[in-house]
Design an enzyme around this catalytic site. Structure first.
Site, PDB file in Angstrom:
ATOM      1  CG  ASP A  18      -1.824   1.535   1.533  1.00 51.52           C
ATOM      2  OD1 ASP A  18      -2.730   1.558   0.256  1.00 51.52           O
ATOM      3  OD2 ASP A  18      -1.940   1.482   2.281  1.00 51.52           O
ATOM      4  CE1 TYR A  50       2.408   5.665  -4.024  1.00 55.87           C
ATOM      5  CE2 TYR A  50       1.180   4.261  -4.565  1.00 55.87           C
ATOM      6  CZ  TYR A  50       1.857   4.289  -4.458  1.00 55.87           C
ATOM      7  OH  TYR A  50       3.539   3.310  -4.170  1.00 55.87           O
ATOM      8  CB  CYS A  82      -3.118   1.047  -3.468  1.00 57.28           C
ATOM      9  SG  CYS A  82      -2.990   2.774  -3.420  1.00 57.28           S
ATOM     10  CB  THR A  84      -4.041   5.763  -6.288  1.00 53.34           C
ATOM     11  OG1 THR A  84      -5.422   5.994  -4.922  1.00 53.34           O
ATOM     12  CG2 THR A  84      -3.666   6.548  -6.740  1.00 53.34           C
ATOM     13  CB  CYS A 197      -9.005   4.817   0.047  1.00 54.16           C
ATOM     14  SG  CYS A 197      -7.693   5.386   0.340  1.00 54.16           S
ATOM     15  CB  THR A 198      -7.290  -0.099   1.766  1.00 55.59           C
ATOM     16  OG1 THR A 198      -5.854   0.611   1.177  1.00 55.59           O
ATOM     17  CG2 THR A 198      -6.766  -1.115   0.417  1.00 55.59           C
ATOM     18  CG  HIS A 199      -5.652   5.028   3.828  1.00 51.47           C
ATOM     19  ND1 HIS A 199      -4.591   4.793   2.281  1.00 51.47           N
ATOM     20  CD2 HIS A 199      -4.152   5.378   4.261  1.00 51.47           C
ATOM     21  CE1 HIS A 199      -3.477   4.976   2.587  1.00 51.47           C
ATOM     22  NE2 HIS A 199      -2.375   4.925   4.452  1.00 51.47           N
TER      23      HIS A 199
END
Length: 292
Positions: A18, A50, A82, A84, A197-199
Site C-alpha cells: 500500500d 499517491y 491500494c 490508486t 481507499c483502504t485507508h
C-alpha cells in the site's frame, strides 16, 4: 491476466502493498484466511500520498519498486491493497512480471450495485481513483442501472494515517469531505457508500457518526483477502510460521507512533536499503510538463 491458482513453496510469504498504512485493513483479513502464510507488509511512505502524483511518474515508481520488492522477498503472491496504485498500474505490473500473481484492489462497485435498494451509490476515493478510466469501466459494466456518484478526497487518506497513529481529528473537515456522498433525488437517498481507499475503514466509525443518515459503508478488505486465499493451496491444520511477519517502509525507519502501530499488528520493522526510485520531489516539475 488474472490467474485461477498459484503454485509455490509453502514458505514463501504473501506481500501486501500500500502507499501507507491503509493496507493493514486488508492484511488483517488475509491473516484470518491464510494462517499458514508469512506476510511482508510494504508501505511506500516515501511516495505517500499517491493522489498528488502524475500518472506517468507514479506508474514508473511502482514498476521500479515492485522490481526490487519481488527480488528481495520472493513472494508467492502480491496483494496490491491500494485502489490508486492498482487502477493505474495493475495491468502494467502483470505485464512486467508475468510470473507473479497480483491480487488487486478496485472500488467495490459491483457488490454495491447488487445491494443498493435506492439505486443511489456513492464511491468515496482519492481523486486519482475517481478520475481513472478503470473506475468508469467498472461503472459501465456493473452499475448501469444505478446512479453512481464519484467523490474524490485529497485529504482523507492522510487524515486516516494520522488518526490511526493517535493524532487528533478535525471532525468539521471530515464531515465536509464525506458530505458530497449523500444525495437525495426524487424521494430516494444514497444508501451505499463504497470505501474506495483502504485507508478509509480506519475512519468508518467516524463516518457513521458524522453521516447525515445511515448508509452501508462498503469495505472491500474481506473480498480482497478471499480472492487471495482462493489462489493459494490450502494446508490442513496450518499454523502461522515461527518467523515474524515484517513491515517495510520505503522512506526508512518510521516514527515511534508508526512503529508502535506495526507492533500492535504483530509486524517487526525490517531493514531496507535506500532505492533509486522516481521521487515525489519531481511531481511538480512533471505536472508542469504534462500540463504544457
Amino acid at each position: 491476466m488474472a490467474r485461477d491458482s498459484v503454485l509455490g513453496d509453502p514458505g514463501q510469504p504473501v506481500l501486501v502493498f500500500d502507499s501507507g498504512i491503509g493496507g493493514l485493513t486488508v492484511l488483517r483479513e488475509a491473516r484470518v484466511l491464510m494462517p499458514e502464510r508469512r506476510f511482508v507488509y510494504v508501505a511506500d511512505d516515501g511516495g505517500f500520498p499517491y493522489g498528488a502524483w502524475p500518472a506517468s511518474a507514479l506508474r514508473a515508481r511502482l514498476l521500479a519498486l515492485f522490481g526490487e520488492l519481488l527480488q528481495a522477498h520472493r513472494p508467492v503472491l502480491c496483494i496490491v491493497a491500494c485502489n490508486t496504485a492498482f487502477t493505474l498500474a495493475g495491468a502494467d505490473l502483470r505485464a512486467a512480471f508475468p510470473d507473479m500473481a497480483f491480487v488487486g484492489t478496485v472500488p467495490a462497485i459491483k457488490p454495491a450495485a447488487e445491494r443498493t435498494r435506492s439505486g443511489l451509490v456513492s464511491v468515496l476515493a482519492t481523486p486519482g481513483t475517481v478520475h481513472r478510466e478503470y473506475t468508469r469501466r467498472l461503472i459501465q459494466s456493473y452499475a448501469g442501472r444505478c446512479t453512481v456518484n464519484l467523490v474524490g478526497s485529497s485529504v482523507l487518506a492522510g487524515v486516516a494515517e494520522a488518526y490511526v497513529r493517535g493524532e487528533s481529528l478535525d471532525e468539521v473537515q471530515v464531515r465536509t469531505e464525506i458530505q458530497p456522498c449523500f444525495v437525495e433525488q426524487a424521494g430516494r437517498c444514497t444508501d451505499i457508500v463504497v470505501l474506495g481507499c483502504t485507508h478509509y475503514p480506519f475512519l468508518v466509525n467516524v463516518f457513521r457518526r458524522l453521516a447525515p443518515w445511515p448508509v452501508d459503508w462498503l469495505d472491500p478488505a474481506e473480498a480482497i483477502a478471499r480472492r487471495a486465499r482462493s489462489l493459494l493451496p490450502r494446508q490442513a491444520d496450518a499454523l502461522h510460521p515461527a518467523d515474524d511477519d515484517e513491515a517495510v517502509f520505503t522512506r526508512g525507519t518510521p516514527d515511534f507512533a508508526t512503529r508502535r502501530l506495526m507492533n500492535s499488528f504483530g509486524l517487526k520493522i525490517a531493514a531496507i536499503e535506500r532505492r533509486a526510485l522516481p521521487e515525489s520531489e519531481s511531481v511538480a516539475a512533471i505536472s508542469a510538463r504534462e500540463a504544457s
